[in-house]
Design a protein around this motif. Structure first.
Motif, PDB file in Angstrom:
ATOM      1  N   LEU A 376       0.563  -1.089   0.088  1.00 28.69           N
ATOM      2  CA  LEU A 376       0.030   0.044  -0.124  1.00 28.69           C
ATOM      3  C   LEU A 376       1.034   1.185  -0.052  1.00 28.69           C
ATOM      4  O   LEU A 376       0.594   2.420  -0.525  1.00 28.69           O
ATOM      5  CB  LEU A 376      -0.868  -0.059   1.349  1.00 28.69           C
ATOM      6  N   VAL A 377       1.863   1.215   0.738  1.00 26.20           N
ATOM      7  CA  VAL A 377       2.762   2.375   0.796  1.00 26.20           C
ATOM      8  C   VAL A 377       3.440   2.708  -0.205  1.00 26.20           C
ATOM      9  O   VAL A 377       3.631   3.951  -0.874  1.00 26.20           O
ATOM     10  CB  VAL A 377       3.669   2.167   1.907  1.00 26.20           C
ATOM     11  N   VAL A 378       4.066   1.672  -1.029  1.00 26.69           N
ATOM     12  CA  VAL A 378       4.711   1.821  -2.207  1.00 26.69           C
ATOM     13  C   VAL A 378       3.799   2.366  -3.159  1.00 26.69           C
ATOM     14  O   VAL A 378       4.220   3.384  -4.210  1.00 26.69           O
ATOM     15  CB  VAL A 378       5.365   0.472  -2.770  1.00 26.69           C
ATOM     16  N   HIS A 379       2.532   1.887  -3.628  1.00 27.72           N
ATOM     17  CA  HIS A 379       1.744   2.372  -4.531  1.00 27.72           C
ATOM     18  C   HIS A 379       1.473   3.855  -4.141  1.00 27.72           C
ATOM     19  O   HIS A 379       1.084   4.631  -5.024  1.00 27.72           O
ATOM     20  CB  HIS A 379       0.401   1.387  -4.381  1.00 27.72           C
ATOM     21  N   PHE A 380       1.162   4.147  -2.768  1.00 25.04           N
ATOM     22  CA  PHE A 380       0.963   5.748  -2.482  1.00 25.04           C
ATOM     23  C   PHE A 380       2.016   6.476  -2.770  1.00 25.04           C
ATOM     24  O   PHE A 380       1.904   7.474  -3.504  1.00 25.04           O
ATOM     25  CB  PHE A 380       0.572   5.765  -1.072  1.00 25.04           C
ATOM     26  N   MET A 381       3.333   6.179  -2.711  1.00 23.64           N
ATOM     27  CA  MET A 381       4.345   6.755  -2.804  1.00 23.64           C
ATOM     28  C   MET A 381       4.717   7.124  -4.560  1.00 23.64           C
ATOM     29  O   MET A 381       5.100   8.093  -4.912  1.00 23.64           O
ATOM     30  CB  MET A 381       5.604   6.612  -2.338  1.00 23.64           C
ATOM     31  N   LYS A 382       4.065   6.032  -5.029  1.00 21.98           N
ATOM     32  CA  LYS A 382       4.422   6.208  -6.704  1.00 21.98           C
ATOM     33  C   LYS A 382       3.136   6.822  -7.382  1.00 21.98           C
ATOM     34  O   LYS A 382       3.330   7.597  -8.187  1.00 21.98           O
ATOM     35  CB  LYS A 382       4.647   4.774  -6.907  1.00 21.98           C
ATOM     36  N   GLU A 383       1.713   6.614  -6.963  1.00 20.50           N
ATOM     37  CA  GLU A 383       0.854   6.868  -7.657  1.00 20.50           C
ATOM     38  C   GLU A 383      -0.148   7.914  -6.973  1.00 20.50           C
ATOM     39  O   GLU A 383      -0.936   8.294  -7.640  1.00 20.50           O
ATOM     40  CB  GLU A 383       0.029   5.701  -8.233  1.00 20.50           C
ATOM     41  N   GLY A 384       0.001   8.165  -5.704  1.00 20.98           N
ATOM     42  CA  GLY A 384      -0.714   8.882  -4.921  1.00 20.98           C
ATOM     43  C   GLY A 384      -0.702  10.506  -5.033  1.00 20.98           C
ATOM     44  O   GLY A 384      -0.061  10.550  -6.017  1.00 20.98           O
ATOM     45  N   ASP A 385      -1.062  10.948  -3.888  1.00 24.36           N
ATOM     46  CA  ASP A 385      -0.646  12.519  -4.087  1.00 24.36           C
ATOM     47  C   ASP A 385       0.144  12.827  -2.709  1.00 24.36           C
ATOM     48  O   ASP A 385      -0.173  13.347  -1.658  1.00 24.36           O
ATOM     49  CB  ASP A 385      -2.205  13.195  -3.772  1.00 24.36           C
ATOM     50  N   PRO A 386       1.565  12.241  -2.706  1.00 23.63           N
ATOM     51  CA  PRO A 386       2.230  12.459  -1.631  1.00 23.63           C
ATOM     52  C   PRO A 386       2.796  14.112  -1.134  1.00 23.63           C
ATOM     53  O   PRO A 386       4.053  14.172  -1.236  1.00 23.63           O
ATOM     54  CB  PRO A 386       3.412  11.378  -1.783  1.00 23.63           C
ATOM     55  N   ASN A 387       1.904  14.991  -0.601  1.00 25.89           N
ATOM     56  CA  ASN A 387       2.485  16.009  -0.293  1.00 25.89           C
ATOM     57  C   ASN A 387       2.848  15.952   1.037  1.00 25.89           C
ATOM     58  O   ASN A 387       2.660  15.034   1.786  1.00 25.89           O
ATOM     59  CB  ASN A 387       1.352  17.084  -0.347  1.00 25.89           C
ATOM     60  N   ASP A 388       3.495  17.030   1.528  1.00 23.42           N
ATOM     61  CA  ASP A 388       4.215  16.786   2.821  1.00 23.42           C
ATOM     62  C   ASP A 388       3.232  16.587   3.884  1.00 23.42           C
ATOM     63  O   ASP A 388       3.711  15.718   4.745  1.00 23.42           O
ATOM     64  CB  ASP A 388       4.951  18.104   3.209  1.00 23.42           C
ATOM     65  N   GLU A 389       2.257  17.070   3.841  1.00 25.09           N
ATOM     66  CA  GLU A 389       1.235  16.749   5.166  1.00 25.09           C
ATOM     67  C   GLU A 389       0.660  15.306   5.139  1.00 25.09           C
ATOM     68  O   GLU A 389       0.697  14.758   6.185  1.00 25.09           O
ATOM     69  CB  GLU A 389       0.110  17.771   4.733  1.00 25.09           C
ATOM     70  N   THR A 390       0.232  14.847   3.824  1.00 28.03           N
ATOM     71  CA  THR A 390      -0.106  13.377   3.797  1.00 28.03           C
ATOM     72  C   THR A 390       0.890  12.676   4.199  1.00 28.03           C
ATOM     73  O   THR A 390       0.500  11.282   4.717  1.00 28.03           O
ATOM     74  CB  THR A 390      -1.110  13.091   2.562  1.00 28.03           C
ATOM     75  N   VAL A 391       1.883  12.766   3.733  1.00 29.02           N
ATOM     76  CA  VAL A 391       3.053  11.910   3.844  1.00 29.02           C
ATOM     77  C   VAL A 391       3.645  11.859   5.271  1.00 29.02           C
ATOM     78  O   VAL A 391       3.493  10.517   5.910  1.00 29.02           O
ATOM     79  CB  VAL A 391       4.519  12.288   3.127  1.00 29.02           C
ATOM     80  N   ILE A 417      12.852  -2.630   7.336  1.00 26.59           N
ATOM     81  CA  ILE A 417      13.568  -1.646   6.786  1.00 26.59           C
ATOM     82  C   ILE A 417      12.938  -0.988   5.537  1.00 26.59           C
ATOM     83  O   ILE A 417      12.807   0.307   5.535  1.00 26.59           O
ATOM     84  CB  ILE A 417      14.928  -2.110   6.219  1.00 26.59           C
ATOM     85  N   SER A 418      12.440  -1.584   4.882  1.00 27.33           N
ATOM     86  CA  SER A 418      11.368  -1.090   3.492  1.00 27.33           C
ATOM     87  C   SER A 418      10.397  -0.357   3.907  1.00 27.33           C
ATOM     88  O   SER A 418      10.033   0.965   3.555  1.00 27.33           O
ATOM     89  CB  SER A 418      11.034  -2.276   2.484  1.00 27.33           C
ATOM     90  N   LEU A 419       9.547  -0.677   4.991  1.00 31.39           N
ATOM     91  CA  LEU A 419       8.656   0.382   5.475  1.00 31.39           C
ATOM     92  C   LEU A 419       8.941   1.613   6.156  1.00 31.39           C
ATOM     93  O   LEU A 419       8.296   2.618   5.976  1.00 31.39           O
ATOM     94  CB  LEU A 419       7.889  -0.568   6.788  1.00 31.39           C
ATOM     95  N   VAL A 420      10.254   1.549   6.649  1.00 35.49           N
ATOM     96  CA  VAL A 420      11.010   2.824   7.189  1.00 35.49           C
ATOM     97  C   VAL A 420      11.310   3.512   6.075  1.00 35.49           C
ATOM     98  O   VAL A 420      11.166   4.695   6.158  1.00 35.49           O
ATOM     99  CB  VAL A 420      11.863   2.262   8.405  1.00 35.49           C
ATOM    100  N   LYS A 421      11.954   2.900   5.196  1.00 36.14           N
ATOM    101  CA  LYS A 421      12.750   3.901   4.237  1.00 36.14           C
ATOM    102  C   LYS A 421      11.666   4.016   3.096  1.00 36.14           C
ATOM    103  O   LYS A 421      12.299   4.910   2.046  1.00 36.14           O
ATOM    104  CB  LYS A 421      14.009   2.904   3.432  1.00 36.14           C
ATOM    105  N   ALA A 422      10.622   3.594   3.270  1.00 32.51           N
ATOM    106  CA  ALA A 422       9.433   4.014   2.181  1.00 32.51           C
ATOM    107  C   ALA A 422       9.298   5.374   1.925  1.00 32.51           C
ATOM    108  O   ALA A 422       8.862   6.195   1.058  1.00 32.51           O
ATOM    109  CB  ALA A 422       8.198   3.265   2.162  1.00 32.51           C
ATOM    110  N   PHE A 423       9.476   6.190   3.100  1.00 33.94           N
ATOM    111  CA  PHE A 423       9.319   7.595   3.554  1.00 33.94           C
ATOM    112  C   PHE A 423      10.601   8.512   3.347  1.00 33.94           C
ATOM    113  O   PHE A 423      11.730   7.985   3.740  1.00 33.94           O
ATOM    114  CB  PHE A 423       8.296   7.859   4.607  1.00 33.94           C
ATOM    115  N   PRO A 424      10.690   9.639   2.975  1.00 30.01           N
ATOM    116  CA  PRO A 424      11.673  10.263   3.037  1.00 30.01           C
ATOM    117  C   PRO A 424      11.969  10.675   4.490  1.00 30.01           C
ATOM    118  O   PRO A 424      11.086  10.847   5.298  1.00 30.01           O
ATOM    119  CB  PRO A 424      11.273  11.608   2.202  1.00 30.01           C
TER     120      PRO A 424
END
Length: 592
Positions: A376-391, A417-424
């Motif tokens: 879910l997180v990977v799809h969100f970061m690729k195709e969602g709307d990852p602005n600073d607030e939502t991320v 590790i992947s769950l942690v590093k999925a976000f900036p």
């Protein structure tokens, strides 16, 4: 008087006997009359087998029959060639003078001996007794033998007792054993059509979804009867998913083609999650039935969903609840069922993940597994709307998942590790939760390798730990032994040391003791890793001015132990000798 009484009793008894005799004679007369009729004669010779002029073998069963009734009712017998195998009617005795009787073998007759027996009775004008267990066999035999009248009789029975209601059709398919005959397609297709129409009607008539609740009257009387607006839909769906796999699959395919969907009802009811929990937990009795239920509803949802974002336009609760249950059913599902579930699961992950910021409820309210959450997180970061607030918001919820996984669910190092590093890095303001989660992992499981432990500890940014958590972390040997942590600790202590006046020997000694303790912990933790020890010695040398003092030398003679703000050397006064001795001991340990 007595004599007259006895006479009257005697006459009464005689009259009773006469009446009984008359009744017996009348019954015998009716039977004789019946036997004397052609129909009665046919049925009698069918029972007795007398005057048999043909033997029909169906498998291991033999039937002594007569060609005339068979020819009259069956096109199969009319089309038989004139030549056939023969056997003696006297059981094959060579001394028998009885004429030979032809034998007709039908080894692969659909419906078997039972179906043929009923078909043979029909040839002798005996009305068959149909049941749900034998009607398919009789119809299969009648179809093979070309008996149109018997086919019509079976059709009437099926339409009244099987095809007239979806419950009858479902119950019939539940116990039906295929005969490898055209009758299979005839019965199954009509049963499935009745079931699909009933299911479609239940979908359309459902106003909204909710779990069953006791009626007020039933609560007062202590009854347990429950009702809900979606009771009819629940019943028909549960019966469908309990059918054999071949029938469930066909029903689901038909519903998908008709684009039946519950999305609107989910939006109105807002109780879809409780309804799903009730159906899967209380109504479905097997894991396979639960898998079919989730698979059916998921396919219907995906078929009717929008083709572009927002995909969760009606009810994100419905989407997430289906994925939640589907995720939980992957483990108990067998390989065949798992192959059906995996593609649907991936589609749900894609759609939900791309719209993760649009879901109605908090993400941590659902019980997603680690791999599902990562998808879910990977799809969100690729195709969602990852602005600073939502991320930042989603990263915080993911950290809550990670905390729960660490305490109860097995999670691999790579997924963690992947769950942690999925976000900036800037998505997390605090690493306190991550630090606590890693501690819980190591407490619950001691099987991590040193490399895995180091890779997990490296996820923690010490600058994002609260002061209290950072002080606690420095007392953790695993966290402290990281080279970059030690380097920062030593640098911090060096800066503190540069700010202390030369005359304050006590504080100087205290700070230097911190440096020594931190160094010793690192050396103890990594004593088996020579390359890291050499690297750490280089770091010590850099902090001490470029040279590590041998244990035999005096630190007074070492060049420029600390350099900061133009200070090249310092005198420690009365406390210097003791502190220098402690440093020398530390260097001795490092050389060992």
């Amino acid at each position: 008087m007595e004599t007259s009484g006895l006479q009257s009793v005697s006459s009464a008894g005689n009259s009773t006997c006469a009446a009984g005799a008359a009744a017996d004679m009348e019954s015998s007369g009716r039977m004789a009359k019946k036997e004397s009729s052609f129909t009665g004669w046919l049925q009698r010779v069918r029972r007795t087998g007398e005057y048999s002029d043909v033997i029909v073998r169906v498998g291991s069963a033999e039937f002594h029959l007569h060609m005339l009734p068979l020819l009259n009712a069956s096109s199969y017998f009319r089309e038989l060639p004139q030549t056939c195998s023969c056997a003696s009617s006297a059981a094959g005795s060579p001394d028998s003078i009885l004429p030979s009787v032809p034998i007709i073998d039908i080894p692969d007759l659909p419906g078997g001996a039972e179906g043929f027996s009923a078909a043979a009775d029909f040839c002798y004008l005996v009305k068959p007794t149909f049941t749900l267990q034998n009607v398919a066999e009789i119809r299969a035999a009648a179809e093979y033998l070309g008996m149109a009248d018997l086919l019509e009789s079976t059709k009437k029975f099926l339409y009244v007792n099987v095809f007239s209601h979806w419950r009858f059709s479902a119950a019939f398919l539940q116990q039906y054993k295929r005969l490898n005959s055209p009758v299979d397609e005839y019965i199954e297709s009509r049963c499935l059509k009745v079931i699909v129409l009933a299911c479609t009607k239940a979908f359309s008539e459902t106003k909204y979804l909710s779990a069953p609740m006791p009626l007020a009257s039933s609560v007062a009387t202590g009854a347990t009867w429950q009702s809900s607006p979606s009771q009819a839909l629940t019943e028909v769906m549960v019966r469908i998913v309990s059918l054999p796999d071949i029938y469930v699959s066909e029903v689901i395919d038909s519903l998908v083609e008709m684009q039946v969907n519950l999305n609107l009802k989910c939006r109105q009811g807002r109780n879809v999650r409780s309804w799903l929990d009730s159906v899967l937990t209380d109504e479905c009795t097997t894991d396979k039935a639960r898998c079919w239920m989730v698979l059916c509803l998921s396919r219907l949802l995906l078929k009717g969903a929008p083709t572009s974002r927002p995909w969760l336009e009606l009810s994100s609760q419905y989407w997430c609840s289906l994925l939640e249950h589907l995720d939980g059913l992957m483990a108990p599902a067998d390989e065949v069922m798992r192959n059906r579930l995996v593609p649907v699961k991936k589609l749900l992950e894609h759609r939900i993940g791309a719209s993760l910021s649009e879901i109605d409820d908090y993400l941590h309210g659902y019980k997603f597994g680690p791999e599902t959450l990562l998808a879910l997180v990977v799809h969100f970061m690729k195709e969602g709307d990852p602005n600073d607030e939502t991320v930042e918001e989603i990263a915080e919820e993911v950290d809550g998942f990670i905390w729960n996984y660490s305490g109860s669910i097995s999670i691999s190092t790579d997924v963690f590790i992947s769950l942690v590093k999925a976000f900036p890095p800037q998505a997390r303001r605090s690493h306190d939760s991550l630090y606590g989660a890693i501690e819980k992992l190591f407490i619950r499981n001691n099987n991590y390798t040193p490399e895995e432990k180091q890779s997990l500890w490296r996820l923690i940014d010490r600058s994002k730990l609260s002061p209290a958590e950072y002080e606690r972390a420095l007392n953790n040997p695993g966290f402290l032994c990281q080279p970059h942590i030690l380097e920062s600790v030593l640098q911090q202590h060096s800066e503190e040391l540069a700010k202390v006046p030369y005359s304050d020997g006590r504080n100087l000694r205290h700070i230097m003791q911190k440096v020594i303790n931190a160094s010793l912990k690192l050396l103890e933790e990594n004593s088996r890793r020579s390359k890291e020890i050499l690297e750490l010695q280089k770091q010590y040398a850099a902090l001490l001015g470029g040279k590590i003092c041998p244990s035999s030398d005096s630190c007074y003679n070492s060049p420029d132990m600390f350099r900061k703000d133009g200070i090249h050397s310092f005198m420690l006064g009365e406390d210097t000798e003791e502190a220098s001795s402690e440093i020398s001991e530390a260097h001795t340990v490092s050389t060992l």
